[in-house]
Design a protein around this motif. Structure first.
Motif, PDB file in Angstrom:
ATOM      1  N   UNK A  38       4.255 -10.205   7.453  1.00 18.53           N
ATOM      2  CA  UNK A  38       4.134  -9.190   6.405  1.00 18.53           C
ATOM      3  C   UNK A  38       2.654  -8.963   6.139  1.00 18.53           C
ATOM      4  N   UNK A  39       2.193  -7.732   6.306  1.00 16.78           N
ATOM      5  CA  UNK A  39       0.768  -7.439   6.168  1.00 16.78           C
ATOM      6  C   UNK A  39       0.395  -6.847   4.819  1.00 16.78           C
ATOM      7  N   UNK A  40       1.343  -6.277   4.106  1.00 17.34           N
ATOM      8  CA  UNK A  40       1.000  -5.706   2.818  1.00 17.34           C
ATOM      9  C   UNK A  40       0.558  -6.841   1.891  1.00 17.34           C
ATOM     10  N   UNK A  41      -0.566  -6.644   1.232  1.00 16.84           N
ATOM     11  CA  UNK A  41      -1.196  -7.671   0.391  1.00 16.84           C
ATOM     12  C   UNK A  41      -1.632  -8.892   1.191  1.00 16.84           C
ATOM     13  N   UNK A  42      -1.827  -8.723   2.485  1.00 17.85           N
ATOM     14  CA  UNK A  42      -2.278  -9.815   3.339  1.00 17.85           C
ATOM     15  C   UNK A  42      -3.364  -9.307   4.279  1.00 17.85           C
ATOM     16  N   UNK A  43      -4.120 -10.240   4.834  1.00 15.87           N
ATOM     17  CA  UNK A  43      -5.114  -9.936   5.851  1.00 15.87           C
ATOM     18  C   UNK A  43      -4.875 -10.873   7.027  1.00 15.87           C
ATOM     19  N   UNK A  44      -5.406 -10.511   8.186  1.00 13.39           N
ATOM     20  CA  UNK A  44      -5.155 -11.324   9.380  1.00 13.39           C
ATOM     21  C   UNK A  44      -6.423 -11.513  10.200  1.00 13.39           C
ATOM     22  N   UNK A 119      -4.672   2.010 -10.876  1.00  6.35           N
ATOM     23  CA  UNK A 119      -3.666   1.006 -11.233  1.00  6.35           C
ATOM     24  C   UNK A 119      -3.732   0.669 -12.720  1.00  6.35           C
ATOM     25  N   UNK A 120      -4.916   0.624 -13.269  1.00  9.00           N
ATOM     26  CA  UNK A 120      -5.037   0.347 -14.705  1.00  9.00           C
ATOM     27  C   UNK A 120      -4.413   1.465 -15.527  1.00  9.00           C
ATOM     28  N   UNK A 121      -4.587   2.708 -15.079  1.00  3.09           N
ATOM     29  CA  UNK A 121      -3.963   3.828 -15.793  1.00  3.09           C
ATOM     30  C   UNK A 121      -2.446   3.710 -15.754  1.00  3.09           C
ATOM     31  N   UNK A 122      -1.919   3.187 -14.631  1.00  3.12           N
ATOM     32  CA  UNK A 122      -0.473   3.030 -14.492  1.00  3.12           C
ATOM     33  C   UNK A 122       0.027   1.726 -15.131  1.00  3.12           C
ATOM     34  N   UNK A 123      -0.905   0.942 -15.657  1.00  2.00           N
ATOM     35  CA  UNK A 123      -0.555  -0.357 -16.236  1.00  2.00           C
ATOM     36  C   UNK A 123       0.126  -1.237 -15.200  1.00  2.00           C
ATOM     37  N   UNK A 124      -0.472  -1.258 -13.993  1.00  2.00           N
ATOM     38  CA  UNK A 124       0.080  -2.030 -12.878  1.00  2.00           C
ATOM     39  C   UNK A 124      -0.994  -2.921 -12.278  1.00  2.00           C
ATOM     40  N   UNK A 125      -0.547  -3.952 -11.558  1.00  2.00           N
ATOM     41  CA  UNK A 125      -1.476  -4.885 -10.933  1.00  2.00           C
ATOM     42  C   UNK A 125      -1.623  -4.696  -9.431  1.00  2.00           C
ATOM     43  N   UNK A 126      -0.681  -3.982  -8.814  1.00  2.00           N
ATOM     44  CA  UNK A 126      -0.753  -3.837  -7.362  1.00  2.00           C
ATOM     45  C   UNK A 126      -0.016  -2.586  -6.910  1.00  2.00           C
ATOM     46  N   UNK A 127      -0.298  -2.183  -5.687  1.00  2.00           N
ATOM     47  CA  UNK A 127       0.335  -1.019  -5.081  1.00  2.00           C
ATOM     48  C   UNK A 127       1.795  -1.331  -4.783  1.00  2.00           C
ATOM     49  N   UNK A 165     -15.988  -8.627   0.652  1.00  2.00           N
ATOM     50  CA  UNK A 165     -15.515  -8.034  -0.602  1.00  2.00           C
ATOM     51  C   UNK A 165     -14.186  -7.322  -0.403  1.00  2.00           C
ATOM     52  N   UNK A 166     -14.057  -6.589   0.705  1.00  3.18           N
ATOM     53  CA  UNK A 166     -12.804  -5.883   0.977  1.00  3.18           C
ATOM     54  C   UNK A 166     -11.660  -6.866   1.211  1.00  3.18           C
ATOM     55  N   UNK A 171      -6.572  -6.431  -1.337  1.00  8.53           N
ATOM     56  CA  UNK A 171      -5.142  -6.610  -1.065  1.00  8.53           C
ATOM     57  C   UNK A 171      -4.244  -5.889  -2.066  1.00  8.53           C
ATOM     58  N   UNK A 172      -4.564  -5.998  -3.347  1.00  4.55           N
ATOM     59  CA  UNK A 172      -3.670  -5.450  -4.376  1.00  4.55           C
ATOM     60  C   UNK A 172      -3.583  -3.931  -4.326  1.00  4.55           C
ATOM     61  N   UNK A 173      -4.617  -3.277  -3.781  1.00  3.40           N
ATOM     62  CA  UNK A 173      -4.590  -1.817  -3.694  1.00  3.40           C
ATOM     63  C   UNK A 173      -4.229  -1.348  -2.289  1.00  3.40           C
ATOM     64  N   UNK A 174      -3.764  -2.258  -1.448  1.00  5.18           N
ATOM     65  CA  UNK A 174      -3.255  -1.860  -0.142  1.00  5.18           C
ATOM     66  C   UNK A 174      -4.278  -1.756   0.962  1.00  5.18           C
ATOM     67  N   UNK A 175      -5.444  -2.365   0.795  1.00  5.63           N
ATOM     68  CA  UNK A 175      -6.422  -2.394   1.880  1.00  5.63           C
ATOM     69  C   UNK A 175      -6.187  -3.672   2.683  1.00  5.63           C
TER      70      UNK A 175
END
Length: 284
Positions: A38-44, A119-127, A165-166, A171-175
């Motif tokens: 699973x790659x969403x919110x993950x890096x490899x 995400x802050x406007x949506x009151x959310x922590x992640x994509x 940095x990326x 991860x939380x924003x889908x990068x």
């Protein structure tokens, strides 16, 4: 791998039903069972000696991502031959140009900060699946070129700082960052960067130290090292998740012809003006 490329009955292009939010098939384990990540919110992180088959794993992953209707790609390929077939489907393609690579990383950093504001406007922590903005996969082949070989020291350090940095915050924003290198060493993959990668794949390495640089310190002492991988068994390696132990995996292989077919179809899909909502998968 059976190609998922197909047309809807009326001849229009159709997405094959893949998503970046779904597990990505990468090959089989030592028992012949399918292995996915699973790659969403993950890096490899992918490492190994030249000829270890890391490019096969990279292309297998990119094949899934390029056919995913909800993922954009940014590709960095200093050799320009490992991922060139996917170029037409990428938002950005960077060759052997560290200045351009740094510029792209800076743009991604700015985008990342703006996405966090959203995400802050949506009151959310992640994509989440179905959000207005799409995840972005940054795939870097031959990381060593940018981090330890080309340009002056300041440029290499700046590239590494931006990349870290990326990997740390994206991860939380889908990068999603997928980085591969043929020459695992501490100057290319410092511990502070390696430990941020949830998935780590080590192909054959010539020393226990090189294997540990990819997987993490101490695994060779526990018997998990890729120095024992047969040089003729290209692609075989150890896959480590951040909460597990290394497992033998044989990545799938797509030859140049299959990559070209998938890449051509993906490019047509992405160039089409047909709304994503009508690009539905077709029953087998």
């Amino acid at each position: 791998m059976t190609s998922p490329l197909r047309l809807v009955p009326d001849g229009e292009l159709a997405w094959p039903g893949l998503s970046v939010f779904d597990p990505v098939y990468i090959g089989v384990d030592e028992f012949g069972l399918p292995t996915s990540v699973s790659l969403i919110e993950r890096n490899m992180l992918i490492g190994g000696e030249p000829g270890a088959g890391k490019s096969s794993l990279v292309n297998t992953i990119v094949a899934h991502l390029v056919l995913s209707h909800d993922c954009d790609l940014v590709l960095m390929d200093p050799k320009q031959v490992e991922m060139w077939q996917w170029q037409k489907s990428a938002k950005v393609f960077v060759g052997p140009d560290i200045v351009k690579a740094i510029s792209v990383l800076r743009r991604l950093q700015i985008l990342m900060d703006k996405l966090y504001e959203q995400l802050r406007r949506w009151d959310r922590r992640k994509i989440e699946r179905g959000d207005a903005f799409r995840p972005i996969a940054l795939v870097i082949d031959e990381l060593a070129y940018f981090s330890a070989t080309v340009g002056d020291k300041k440029l290499r350090e700046l590239f590494s700082e931006l990349l870290r940095d990326l990997v740390a915050r994206g991860r939380a924003v889908g990068i999603i960052v997928i980085a591969a290198t043929q020459r695992p060493s501490s100057d290319i993959i410092p511990t502070s960067l390696r430990d941020l990668f949830a998935w780590r794949f080590a192909g054959r390495c010539t020393t226990d130290a090189s294997s540990d640089i990819v997987l993490g310190r101490g695994w060779a002492d526990k018997g998990y090292t890729t120095t024992s991988v047969d040089p003729n068994n290209r692609g075989l390696g150890l896959l480590l998740a951040e909460d597990g132990v290394p497992a033998l995996v044989k990545p799938a292989y797509l030859d140049d012809f299959e990559c070209a077919r998938i890449a051509a179809y993906a490019a047509m899909l992405r160039a089409s003006d047909i709304p994503v909502s009508v690009r539905m998968p077709v029953a087998a």
